[in-house]
Design a protein around this motif. Structure first.
Motif, PDB file in Angstrom:
ATOM      1  N   ILE A 162      23.361 -45.044  31.904  1.00  0.00           N
ATOM      2  CA  ILE A 162      22.849 -44.584  33.189  1.00  0.00           C
ATOM      3  C   ILE A 162      22.096 -43.293  32.934  1.00  0.00           C
ATOM      4  N   SER A 163      20.894 -43.197  33.470  1.00  0.00           N
ATOM      5  CA  SER A 163      20.128 -41.963  33.315  1.00  0.00           C
ATOM      6  C   SER A 163      19.384 -41.675  34.609  1.00  0.00           C
ATOM      7  N   GLY A 164      19.048 -40.418  34.796  1.00  0.00           N
ATOM      8  CA  GLY A 164      18.343 -40.047  36.012  1.00  0.00           C
ATOM      9  C   GLY A 164      18.115 -38.551  36.075  1.00  0.00           C
ATOM     10  N   THR A 165      17.703 -38.101  37.245  1.00  0.00           N
ATOM     11  CA  THR A 165      17.451 -36.692  37.500  1.00  0.00           C
ATOM     12  C   THR A 165      18.153 -36.289  38.787  1.00  0.00           C
ATOM     13  N   VAL A 166      18.843 -35.167  38.750  1.00  0.00           N
ATOM     14  CA  VAL A 166      19.516 -34.637  39.933  1.00  0.00           C
ATOM     15  C   VAL A 166      18.600 -33.601  40.554  1.00  0.00           C
ATOM     16  N   LYS A 167      18.306 -33.781  41.868  1.00  0.00           N
ATOM     17  CA  LYS A 167      17.400 -32.864  42.567  1.00  0.00           C
ATOM     18  C   LYS A 167      18.053 -32.318  43.824  1.00  0.00           C
ATOM     19  N   ASP A 168      17.638 -31.135  44.225  1.00  0.00           N
ATOM     20  CA  ASP A 168      18.095 -30.516  45.461  1.00  0.00           C
ATOM     21  C   ASP A 168      17.599 -31.357  46.641  1.00  0.00           C
ATOM     22  N   ALA A 183      24.052 -29.402  36.455  1.00  0.00           N
ATOM     23  CA  ALA A 183      24.887 -30.016  37.486  1.00  0.00           C
ATOM     24  C   ALA A 183      25.830 -31.031  36.828  1.00  0.00           C
ATOM     25  N   ASN A 184      27.025 -31.183  37.370  1.00  0.00           N
ATOM     26  CA  ASN A 184      27.984 -32.166  36.866  1.00  0.00           C
ATOM     27  C   ASN A 184      27.632 -33.555  37.378  1.00  0.00           C
ATOM     28  N   VAL A 185      27.678 -34.538  36.491  1.00  0.00           N
ATOM     29  CA  VAL A 185      27.498 -35.946  36.854  1.00  0.00           C
ATOM     30  C   VAL A 185      28.732 -36.673  36.351  1.00  0.00           C
ATOM     31  N   GLU A 237      35.657 -42.374  33.922  1.00  0.00           N
ATOM     32  CA  GLU A 237      34.969 -41.924  32.705  1.00  0.00           C
ATOM     33  C   GLU A 237      34.853 -40.415  32.696  1.00  0.00           C
ATOM     34  N   ASN A 238      34.549 -39.871  31.538  1.00  0.00           N
ATOM     35  CA  ASN A 238      34.174 -38.463  31.459  1.00  0.00           C
ATOM     36  C   ASN A 238      32.742 -38.330  31.939  1.00  0.00           C
ATOM     37  N   GLY A 239      32.405 -37.156  32.408  1.00  0.00           N
ATOM     38  CA  GLY A 239      31.066 -36.933  32.932  1.00  0.00           C
ATOM     39  C   GLY A 239      30.182 -36.223  31.929  1.00  0.00           C
ATOM     40  N   THR A 240      29.072 -35.716  32.440  1.00  0.00           N
ATOM     41  CA  THR A 240      28.118 -34.978  31.627  1.00  0.00           C
ATOM     42  C   THR A 240      27.443 -33.933  32.508  1.00  0.00           C
ATOM     43  N   LEU A 241      26.650 -33.088  31.907  1.00  0.00           N
ATOM     44  CA  LEU A 241      25.870 -32.089  32.632  1.00  0.00           C
ATOM     45  C   LEU A 241      24.394 -32.438  32.542  1.00  0.00           C
ATOM     46  N   THR A 242      23.640 -32.067  33.565  1.00  0.00           N
ATOM     47  CA  THR A 242      22.193 -32.232  33.495  1.00  0.00           C
ATOM     48  C   THR A 242      21.608 -31.158  32.588  1.00  0.00           C
ATOM     49  N   ASN A 243      20.431 -31.424  32.046  1.00  0.00           N
ATOM     50  CA  ASN A 243      19.776 -30.421  31.206  1.00  0.00           C
ATOM     51  C   ASN A 243      18.983 -29.458  32.085  1.00  0.00           C
TER      52      ASN A 243
END
Length: 67
Positions: A23-29, A39-41, A46-52
């Motif tokens: 799963i990939s994407g972009t987190v926006k305001d 931002a936390n995803v 599952e464990n999560g990840t952070l946005t770059n």
């Protein structure tokens, strides 16, 4: 020889159980549409990840997990 065949069939049958999806994407305001850095995803189970710095992320999850 019979044990070897059974072992091979067991290993082959286990592969679909460990299938993963990327799963990939972009987190926006929501208001400004600016990307959110660090931002936390998270995905349930599952464990999560952070946005770059650009708000982008990618995460491998099991196909049995709910997104």
């Amino acid at each position: 020889m019979r044990i070897f065949i059974i072992l091979v069939l067991f290993i082959i049958s286990a592969f679909p159980l460990s299938a993963q999806t990327l799963i990939s994407g972009t987190v926006k305001d929501a208001k400004t549409k600016d990307p959110l850095a660090f931002a936390n995803v998270n995905v349930s189970g599952e464990n999560g990840t952070l946005t770059n710095i650009n708000g982008s992320f990618s995460l491998k999850v099991s196909t049995s997990d709910s997104i």
